[in-house]
Motif scaffolding. Structure first.
Motif, PDB file in Angstrom:
ATOM      1  N   MET A  50       0.828  -1.196   0.000  1.00 27.30           N
ATOM      2  CA  MET A  50       0.000   0.000   0.000  1.00 27.30           C
ATOM      3  C   MET A  50       0.870   1.256   0.000  1.00 27.30           C
ATOM      4  SD  MET A  50      -2.921  -1.469  -0.008  1.00 27.30           S
ATOM      5  CE  MET A  50      -4.094  -0.167   0.317  1.00 27.30           C
ATOM      6  N   VAL A  51       0.494   2.225  -0.807  1.00 25.97           N
ATOM      7  CA  VAL A  51       1.205   3.501  -0.865  1.00 25.97           C
ATOM      8  C   VAL A  51       0.176   4.631  -0.808  1.00 25.97           C
ATOM      9  CG1 VAL A  51       3.118   2.547  -2.199  1.00 25.97           C
ATOM     10  CG2 VAL A  51       1.187   3.565  -3.394  1.00 25.97           C
ATOM     11  N   MET A  52       0.652   5.824  -0.542  1.00 27.29           N
ATOM     12  CA  MET A  52      -0.232   6.974  -0.524  1.00 27.29           C
ATOM     13  C   MET A  52       0.494   8.168  -1.124  1.00 27.29           C
ATOM     14  SD  MET A  52      -2.471   8.557   2.621  1.00 27.29           S
ATOM     15  CE  MET A  52      -1.153   9.424   3.445  1.00 27.29           C
ATOM     16  N   LEU A  53      -0.148   8.837  -2.060  1.00 26.83           N
ATOM     17  CA  LEU A  53       0.440  10.014  -2.693  1.00 26.83           C
ATOM     18  C   LEU A  53       0.125  11.253  -1.869  1.00 26.83           C
ATOM     19  CD1 LEU A  53      -0.425   9.332  -6.442  1.00 26.83           C
ATOM     20  CD2 LEU A  53       1.628   8.707  -5.181  1.00 26.83           C
ATOM     21  N   ALA A  54       1.070  12.174  -1.815  1.00 18.51           N
ATOM     22  CA  ALA A  54       0.894  13.399  -1.040  1.00 18.51           C
ATOM     23  C   ALA A  54      -0.085  14.338  -1.740  1.00 18.51           C
ATOM     24  CB  ALA A  54       2.233  14.098  -0.845  1.00 18.51           C
ATOM     25  N   PRO A  55      -0.971  14.983  -0.984  1.00 15.85           N
ATOM     26  CA  PRO A  55      -1.959  15.893  -1.586  1.00 15.85           C
ATOM     27  C   PRO A  55      -1.334  17.058  -2.356  1.00 15.85           C
ATOM     28  CG  PRO A  55      -2.590  15.328   0.665  1.00 15.85           C
ATOM     29  CD  PRO A  55      -1.203  14.793   0.456  1.00 15.85           C
ATOM     30  N   TYR A  56      -0.075  17.433  -2.024  1.00 16.67           N
ATOM     31  CA  TYR A  56       0.500  18.603  -2.704  1.00 16.67           C
ATOM     32  C   TYR A  56       0.722  18.364  -4.197  1.00 16.67           C
ATOM     33  CZ  TYR A  56       5.354  16.729  -2.621  1.00 16.67           C
ATOM     34  OH  TYR A  56       6.499  15.984  -2.808  1.00 16.67           O
ATOM     35  N   LEU A  57       0.592  17.105  -4.653  1.00 17.74           N
ATOM     36  CA  LEU A  57       0.693  16.848  -6.088  1.00 17.74           C
ATOM     37  C   LEU A  57      -0.394  17.584  -6.865  1.00 17.74           C
ATOM     38  CD1 LEU A  57       1.549  13.052  -6.412  1.00 17.74           C
ATOM     39  CD2 LEU A  57       2.904  14.970  -7.249  1.00 17.74           C
ATOM     40  N   SER A 327      15.706   6.680  -9.348  1.00 21.37           N
ATOM     41  CA  SER A 327      16.978   6.623 -10.065  1.00 21.37           C
ATOM     42  C   SER A 327      17.867   7.798  -9.676  1.00 21.37           C
ATOM     43  CB  SER A 327      16.750   6.656 -11.584  1.00 21.37           C
ATOM     44  OG  SER A 327      16.107   5.487 -12.017  1.00 21.37           O
ATOM     45  N   ALA A 328      17.249   8.908  -9.271  1.00 22.67           N
ATOM     46  CA  ALA A 328      18.005  10.119  -8.963  1.00 22.67           C
ATOM     47  C   ALA A 328      18.146  10.379  -7.474  1.00 22.67           C
ATOM     48  CB  ALA A 328      17.335  11.324  -9.618  1.00 22.67           C
ATOM     49  N   ILE A 329      17.063  10.189  -6.715  1.00 23.01           N
ATOM     50  CA  ILE A 329      17.019  10.549  -5.299  1.00 23.01           C
ATOM     51  C   ILE A 329      16.212   9.512  -4.542  1.00 23.01           C
ATOM     52  CG2 ILE A 329      16.277  12.292  -3.612  1.00 23.01           C
ATOM     53  CD1 ILE A 329      16.377  14.374  -5.838  1.00 23.01           C
ATOM     54  N   GLY A 330      16.669   9.163  -3.331  1.00 24.40           N
ATOM     55  CA  GLY A 330      15.904   8.234  -2.509  1.00 24.40           C
ATOM     56  C   GLY A 330      16.076   8.518  -1.038  1.00 24.40           C
ATOM     57  N   SER A 331      15.024   8.320  -0.284  1.00 27.50           N
ATOM     58  CA  SER A 331      15.059   8.453   1.172  1.00 27.50           C
ATOM     59  C   SER A 331      14.196   7.365   1.774  1.00 27.50           C
ATOM     60  CB  SER A 331      14.559   9.827   1.624  1.00 27.50           C
ATOM     61  OG  SER A 331      14.422   9.863   3.036  1.00 27.50           O
ATOM     62  N   PRO A 332      14.575   6.820   2.933  1.00 29.03           N
ATOM     63  CA  PRO A 332      13.836   5.702   3.509  1.00 29.03           C
ATOM     64  C   PRO A 332      12.587   6.102   4.271  1.00 29.03           C
ATOM     65  CG  PRO A 332      15.667   6.252   4.934  1.00 29.03           C
ATOM     66  CD  PRO A 332      15.788   7.132   3.722  1.00 29.03           C
ATOM     67  N   TYR A 333      12.438   7.364   4.637  1.00 33.53           N
ATOM     68  CA  TYR A 333      11.417   7.734   5.596  1.00 33.53           C
ATOM     69  C   TYR A 333      10.091   8.162   4.982  1.00 33.53           C
ATOM     70  CZ  TYR A 333      15.212   7.591   8.973  1.00 33.53           C
ATOM     71  OH  TYR A 333      16.265   7.195   9.759  1.00 33.53           O
ATOM     72  N   GLN A 335       7.491   7.566   1.249  1.00 31.07           N
ATOM     73  CA  GLN A 335       7.359   6.909  -0.046  1.00 31.07           C
ATOM     74  C   GLN A 335       7.710   7.890  -1.162  1.00 31.07           C
ATOM     75  OE1 GLN A 335       3.402   5.862   0.773  1.00 31.07           O
ATOM     76  NE2 GLN A 335       3.876   3.846   1.579  1.00 31.07           N
ATOM     77  N   SER A 336       8.543   7.438  -2.059  1.00 28.02           N
ATOM     78  CA  SER A 336       9.136   8.345  -3.033  1.00 28.02           C
ATOM     79  C   SER A 336       8.338   8.472  -4.331  1.00 28.02           C
ATOM     80  CB  SER A 336      10.551   7.875  -3.367  1.00 28.02           C
ATOM     81  OG  SER A 336      10.530   6.529  -3.813  1.00 28.02           O
ATOM     82  N   THR A 338       5.547   9.991  -4.745  1.00 27.25           N
ATOM     83  CA  THR A 338       5.130  11.388  -4.828  1.00 27.25           C
ATOM     84  C   THR A 338       6.250  12.245  -5.406  1.00 27.25           C
ATOM     85  OG1 THR A 338       3.533  11.264  -3.013  1.00 27.25           O
ATOM     86  CG2 THR A 338       4.466  13.427  -3.499  1.00 27.25           C
ATOM     87  N   LEU A 339       7.475  12.062  -4.896  1.00 26.98           N
ATOM     88  CA  LEU A 339       8.609  12.826  -5.402  1.00 26.98           C
ATOM     89  C   LEU A 339       8.851  12.527  -6.872  1.00 26.98           C
ATOM     90  CD1 LEU A 339      10.995  14.737  -4.789  1.00 26.98           C
ATOM     91  CD2 LEU A 339      12.332  12.699  -4.187  1.00 26.98           C
ATOM     92  N   GLY A 340       8.724  11.264  -7.258  1.00 25.41           N
ATOM     93  CA  GLY A 340       8.905  10.894  -8.658  1.00 25.41           C
ATOM     94  C   GLY A 340       7.878  11.558  -9.558  1.00 25.41           C
ATOM     95  N   PHE A 341       6.617  11.570  -9.124  1.00 18.43           N
ATOM     96  CA  PHE A 341       5.572  12.226  -9.901  1.00 18.43           C
ATOM     97  C   PHE A 341       5.840  13.725 -10.004  1.00 18.43           C
ATOM     98  CE2 PHE A 341       1.645   9.226  -9.677  1.00 18.43           C
ATOM     99  CZ  PHE A 341       2.415   8.184 -10.134  1.00 18.43           C
ATOM    100  N   GLU A 342       6.267  14.328  -8.892  1.00 14.53           N
ATOM    101  CA  GLU A 342       6.573  15.754  -8.885  1.00 14.53           C
ATOM    102  C   GLU A 342       7.662  16.077  -9.906  1.00 14.53           C
ATOM    103  OE1 GLU A 342       6.874  19.795  -7.197  1.00 14.53           O
ATOM    104  OE2 GLU A 342       5.327  18.272  -7.473  1.00 14.53           O
ATOM    105  N   CYS A 343       8.714  15.275  -9.940  1.00 13.88           N
ATOM    106  CA  CYS A 343       9.812  15.518 -10.880  1.00 13.88           C
ATOM    107  C   CYS A 343       9.379  15.217 -12.321  1.00 13.88           C
ATOM    108  CB  CYS A 343      11.026  14.674 -10.495  1.00 13.88           C
ATOM    109  SG  CYS A 343      11.719  15.106  -8.873  1.00 13.88           S
ATOM    110  N   ALA A 344       8.468  14.268 -12.496  1.00 11.08           N
ATOM    111  CA  ALA A 344       7.962  13.965 -13.838  1.00 11.08           C
ATOM    112  C   ALA A 344       7.188  15.151 -14.405  1.00 11.08           C
ATOM    113  CB  ALA A 344       7.075  12.720 -13.798  1.00 11.08           C
TER     114      ALA A 344
END
Length: 406
Positions: A50-57, A327-333, A335-336, A338-344
């Protein structure tokens, strides 16, 4: 740097058909005349975590974009307001069918393969757009061989990126770690379970429900404890030693944990017992446990900018390459995805603007990704520091040893 005039629209080769690669393909599909090929080695999407996307997207204003209580101030400090307005304006042009999907996924938890299947089905159901799916497991050389003149390659292959380390300029590209900065913060177990009652856990909950636990504390993530329908999805981490990490398989369940590491299981059961006192209910099924090294990392070069104009005879000096998502950035704390979608969003906007010279695309994307890295790094270090404080909150000397006061 090569590419000072208007760019010719070639094919965008997306290496990796996970959620971020598919999201980029869906964005580019709306660009008139844009050809996209998505390369994925898996025959089907089977990842059900299960994952959850951040609302700021879906933020439409700067205020809503930086509403996150953890890093809202970081956003304000790192990103120029005019730049943020430009990015938000582009996001408002995203196709309504794609926006509807993202809006649905930001409402709560969703299985990872639901996102992957949803994006692929959306792409295939659209009348327009030139997107081709190719089943292939590509190494770096094979990926670079795909590109014809004017083509672009985007690496969306995740943590063990195919092209990340070849972006380090040199006579022998591809040396392991050559383009990667990595810091191991700790080793941990990620434990997920389903609970048949509503349950929320803030910082007070994390403290008091671990009060009787010695040595091991289960720390639920605020953003990963969410009530969907009749079930609460709870995900958190338990810090362990490197020795314990190496003695465990990559994935296992609660039964295996109780048989092999009873002290960790006892602490976990203690947390659940105190959870039941607050919100009467029961765990549905068994625990799902994954051991992970909690690493934060980034690529020094997120594009092939360094190769262009280098004078070296290499495919990277001729082919624009971009790293996206893990592929570019990762953090364990957190789910990434959201960050991937933001960069896309950001990359798709630049690729669609053929009036923007290649050199400018490189520069803007590298700057943007460096800013995102600062945001990720500061957030990760703050979370790690706060976790360390929680471990010693009842030990005055231990607490003081963790503080750094002017």
């Amino acid at each position: 740097m090569a590419g000072t005039g208007e760019r010719t629209q070639g094919t965008v080769h997306v290496i990796g058909g996970g959620p971020v690669g598919l999201f980029l393909a869906a964005l580019l599909q709306s660009v008139p005349g844009q050809r996209v090929r998505v390369y994925e080695k898996r025959p089907e999407y089977t990842r059900t975590r299960m994952v959850m996307l951040a609302p700021y997207l879906l933020a439409s204003t700067i205020e809503s974009y930086r509403a996150d209580t953890i890093d809202g101030q970081d956003v304000e400090a790192i990103f120029d307001r005019v730049e943020l307005e430009t990015r938000l304006a582009y996001r408002r042009t995203v196709a309504s069918d794609l926006r509807t999907l993202v809006d649905e996924w930001t409402q709560g938890f969703v299985p990872l393969n639901t996102i992957e299947r949803g994006l692929r089905e959306l792409i295939q159901s659209r009348d327009g757009g030139d997107v081709e799916f190719v089943r292939a497991d590509l190494a770096a050389d094979a990926a670079l061989d795909l590109a014809e003149p004017d083509d672009v390659i985007v690496d969306c292959t995740g943590t063990h990126a195919v092209l990340r380390d070849v972006l380090a300029v040199g006579d022998e590209p591809g040396t392991r770690g050559a383009n990667t900065w990595l810091l191991n913060l700790e080793h941990a177990l990620t434990i997920t379970f389903l609970y048949d009652a509503p349950f929320e856990c803030d910082e007070f909950c994390k403290y008091y429900k671990n009060l009787e636990n010695t040595g091991y504390k289960f720390i639920p993530s605020v953003k990963r404890t969410s009530y969907d329908g009749d079930v609460t999805h709870v995900t958190g981490i338990v810090s362990i030693s490197r020795t314990e990490f190496e003695a465990m398989p990559p994935r296992f369940n609660g039964t295996w944990l109780r048989e092999n590491f009873p002290r960790i299981a006892t602490s976990m059961d203690g947390f659940i017992n105190r959870m039941q006192q607050q919100s009467p209910g029961n765990v549905v099924g068994d625990l799902e446990v994954t051991r992970i090294p909690l690493d934060v990392y980034h690529a020094w070069n997120t594009t092939s900018r360094g190769w262009h104009g280098s004078g070296l005879d290499h495919a990277l000096a001729r082919t624009p390459v971009f790293l996206l998502g893990d592929s570019a950035i990762g953090s364990p704390y957190f789910q990434s995805i959201t960050l991937g979608f933001e960069c896309a969003f950001h990359l798709a906007g630049h690729l669609a603007n053929t009036q923007l010279p290649l050199g400018a695309v490189f520069d803007r994307y590298e700057t943007f990704m460096n800013q995102q890295w600062l945001r990720v790094y500061m957030r990760s270090q703050m979370i790690k520091h706060n976790k360390d404080l929680l471990q010693v909150v009842d030990d005055t000397n231990g607490l003081l040893s963790q503080l750094h006061i002017y």
